[in-house]
Write an enzyme that holds these catalytic residues in place. Structure first.
Site, PDB file in Angstrom:
ATOM      1  NE  ARG A  36      -3.635  -2.133   2.630  1.00 64.36           N
ATOM      2  CZ  ARG A  36      -3.841  -2.940   3.656  1.00 64.36           C
ATOM      3  NH1 ARG A  36      -3.150  -2.789   4.776  1.00 64.36           N
ATOM      4  NH2 ARG A  36      -4.743  -3.886   3.577  1.00 64.36           N
ATOM      5  CG  PHE A  88     -10.881  -7.544  -5.771  1.00 60.58           C
ATOM      6  CD1 PHE A  88     -11.884  -8.499  -5.779  1.00 60.58           C
ATOM      7  CD2 PHE A  88     -10.222  -7.269  -6.969  1.00 60.58           C
ATOM      8  CE1 PHE A  88     -12.221  -9.182  -6.948  1.00 60.58           C
ATOM      9  CE2 PHE A  88     -10.548  -7.939  -8.139  1.00 60.58           C
ATOM     10  CZ  PHE A  88     -11.541  -8.901  -8.138  1.00 60.58           C
ATOM     11  CG  ASP A  94     -14.998  -5.657  -1.413  1.00 61.61           C
ATOM     12  OD1 ASP A  94     -13.763  -5.813  -1.262  1.00 61.61           O
ATOM     13  OD2 ASP A  94     -15.828  -6.530  -1.069  1.00 61.61           O
ATOM     14  CB  SER A  95     -18.824  -8.453  -4.083  1.00 61.57           C
ATOM     15  OG  SER A  95     -17.889  -9.244  -3.398  1.00 61.57           O
ATOM     16  CG  ASP A 137      -5.400  -7.211  -2.911  1.00 64.89           C
ATOM     17  OD1 ASP A 137      -4.870  -8.324  -3.117  1.00 64.89           O
ATOM     18  OD2 ASP A 137      -5.493  -6.705  -1.772  1.00 64.89           O
ATOM     19  CB  CYS A 176      -3.311 -13.686  -1.900  1.00 62.30           C
ATOM     20  SG  CYS A 176      -5.074 -13.878  -2.119  1.00 62.30           S
TER      21      CYS A 176
HETATM   22  N1  SAH Z   1      -7.284  -4.811  -1.086  1.00 65.99           N
HETATM   23  C1  SAH Z   1      -7.807  -5.155   0.208  1.00 65.99           C
HETATM   24  C2  SAH Z   1      -7.897  -6.647   0.435  1.00 65.99           C
HETATM   25  C3  SAH Z   1      -8.711  -7.396  -0.590  1.00 65.99           C
HETATM   26  S1  SAH Z   1      -9.312  -8.908  -0.024  1.00 65.99           S
HETATM   27  C4  SAH Z   1      -6.993  -4.492   1.285  1.00 65.99           C
HETATM   28  O1  SAH Z   1      -5.996  -3.816   0.984  1.00 65.99           O
HETATM   29  O2  SAH Z   1      -7.327  -4.649   2.454  1.00 65.99           O
HETATM   30  C5  SAH Z   1     -10.388  -9.352  -1.287  1.00 65.99           C
HETATM   31  C6  SAH Z   1     -11.712  -8.591  -1.323  1.00 65.99           C
HETATM   32  O3  SAH Z   1     -12.381  -8.962  -2.503  1.00 65.99           O
HETATM   33  C7  SAH Z   1     -12.683  -8.863  -0.193  1.00 65.99           C
HETATM   34  O4  SAH Z   1     -13.024  -7.663   0.431  1.00 65.99           O
HETATM   35  C8  SAH Z   1     -13.928  -9.457  -0.875  1.00 65.99           C
HETATM   36  O5  SAH Z   1     -15.151  -8.983  -0.328  1.00 65.99           O
HETATM   37  C9  SAH Z   1     -13.785  -8.951  -2.276  1.00 65.99           C
HETATM   38  N2  SAH Z   1     -14.353  -9.769  -3.333  1.00 65.99           N
HETATM   39  C10 SAH Z   1     -14.290 -11.101  -3.496  1.00 65.99           C
HETATM   40  N3  SAH Z   1     -14.834 -11.460  -4.687  1.00 65.99           N
HETATM   41  C11 SAH Z   1     -15.253 -10.309  -5.281  1.00 65.99           C
HETATM   42  C12 SAH Z   1     -15.881 -10.009  -6.511  1.00 65.99           C
HETATM   43  N4  SAH Z   1     -16.166 -10.959  -7.402  1.00 65.99           N
HETATM   44  N5  SAH Z   1     -16.131  -8.719  -6.792  1.00 65.99           N
HETATM   45  C13 SAH Z   1     -15.860  -7.743  -5.901  1.00 65.99           C
HETATM   46  N6  SAH Z   1     -15.252  -7.975  -4.737  1.00 65.99           N
HETATM   47  C14 SAH Z   1     -14.961  -9.235  -4.418  1.00 65.99           C
END
Ligand code: SAH
Length: 395
Positions: free
Chosen positions: A211, A227, A249-250, A299, A339
């Site tokens: 970040r 995400f 985010d979903s 991410d 990840c």
């Molecule tokens: N970038 C974030 C961590 C991401 S974790 C940080 O820095 O903290 C992955 C995220 O993706 C989760 O919040 C989850 O809710 C979201 N997610 C999972 N599948 C998804 C999708 N198809 N569309 C949107 N968000 C999604």
């Protein structure tokens, strides 16, 4: 102690200090160990190899703790391993900047199946093996003695536990229950964290360094944070002068937490849009609308839980990244992560190269992202390397 004899020639990985013994390597079990019992592992010549936790249900029949016959796996042993893990973090992480980090990272800290995250005065514990589950009361006592937390919360609700035949646990283990949202800080930014219900153990502290690196490019830029979860990249981008950020985010809880975090940092008047949607769908909408951003962050969650899922995951990563690239102009930056432990950095580069080809773009890698020092990679356990990312520039 029950003895487990390995098939001839199957001791190589053990001698190289790899902590997993697969069930196919086991020749003979002398006795009837229960899942989670400590066993002694011998080679085909009945020579000592190590001590570890047995599990008849798991593909990993033994998780090794020690390769030293003279060692006794008791409370003193645990206390020493736990203290050593904590010391590494205390030595290497500036607690002025961050009061959240991973204190114990399973195999990497010689405690297979134990994860402990610190969130300010609270600890979040995740136990993923039957052996560690049995040792839980002792581990809690040691953590209390060493760290004097306000409370310890159990987030052992990962699906990985089913492979070990242990049920999911979520609840207070010791001390005071944390408030629904507790405050932590990282990179000079404040976050609300929901320890009981948040994803993973509450927060993705593994992206701390990434970040910061990403934010150093964000000044004067428009950013799309896909995400976004609780806003790690979004907040760092604003903190470093991003002109506008869109977060996708979903999860409703993720979006709610992100909004709280914007306010907590005084960013509620910044030009920000949060969209609760599927990222793939949203990226297609943006493409159809002809939207462009200076920086796109991808991410996603783990697409490849195992090697067998690699092909499907590779296609999903490729498609996601192709869409991300289509929202960038020449000179734009894509910060893209995986990840999935099963996807190594070389495979990931190949996937991004395919995505660029499909998008009709040329890209340069300008930086490689990895996991931070509180998620160390023990070289005898390469599986512990899971987080990787590329910062690519469209040329
Ligand atoms: N970038 C974030 C961590 C991401 S974790 C940080 O820095 O903290 C992955 C995220 O993706 C989760 O919040 C989850 O809710 C979201 N997610 C999972 N599948 C998804 C999708 N198809 N569309 C949107 N968000 C999604």
């Amino acid at each position: 102690m029950v003895e487990i004899e390995l098939k001839k020639g199957k001791e190589k990985a053990v001698l190289q200090r790899h902590p997993w013994i697969f069930s196919g390597a086991v020749e003979k079990i002398k006795g009837k160990p229960e899942n989670g019992d400590l066993v002694k592992v011998l080679n085909g010549k009945k020579e000592f190899l190590g001590y570890g936790y047995f599990n008849a249900q798991s593909r990993v029949a033994v998780r090794l703790l020690s390769w030293d016959e003279g060692e006794v796996i008791d409370k003193t042993w645990y206390a020493q391993k736990i203290a050593q893990a904590i010391q590494l973090r205390t030595d290497l992480i500036s607690l002025e900047d961050t009061n959240t980090c991973r204190l114990i990272f399973s195999e990497a800290d010689f405690l297979p199946g134990l994860i402990v995250d610190q969130y300010a005065d609270f600890l979040s514990v995740q136990i993923l093996s039957a052996g560690i589950e049995k040792a839980k009361p002792m581990i809690i006592e040691i953590l209390v003695d060493l760290l004097h937390p306000k409370g310890i919360f159990d987030r052992s609700d990962a699906t990985a536990r089913t492979h070990e035949g242990i049920t999911a646990e979520n609840g207070l283990l010791w001390g005071d229950a944390p408030e629904t949202f507790i405050e932590v800080r990282e990179n000079g930014i404040k976050y609300h964290i929901n320890i009981a219900e948040g994803q993973k153990s509450g927060f993705y502290c593994d992206q701390r360094d990434n970040r910061r690196v990403l934010a150093s490019f964000a000044s004067g830029k428009t950013v799309l944070d896909c995400f976004s979860y609780s806003g790690g990249f979004t907040l760092n981008a604003f903190n470093n002068g991003a002109t506008a950020v869109t977060s996708v985010d979903s999860s409703a809880l993720a979006i709610e937490t992100l909004k709280q975090n914007l306010e907590l940092n005084g960013f509620n008047h910044k030009p920000h849009v949060s969209i609760q949607s599927d990222v793939n769908k949203q990226l297609r909408n943006f493409k159809d609308e002809g939207r462009k951003f200076d920086i796109v962050i991808l991410d996603p969650p783990k697409y490849a839980p195992s090697r067998s899922a690699l092909d499907r995951a590779a296609r999903a990563y490729k498609d996601l990244n192709r869409l991300g690239m289509l929202l960038l102009e020449r000179g734009g930056l894509l910060a893209t992560f995986s990840c999935s432990g099963a996807v190594d950095i070389e495979t990931f580069k190949q996937i991004i190269a395919w995505a660029a080809l499909d998008a009709g773009k040329e890209v340069q890698v300008v930086h490689q992202f990895t996991q931070p020092i509180d998620h160390p990679i023990r070289l005898s356990f390469p599986e512990g390397e899971y987080l990787k990312g590329l910062l690519v520039r469209l040329v």
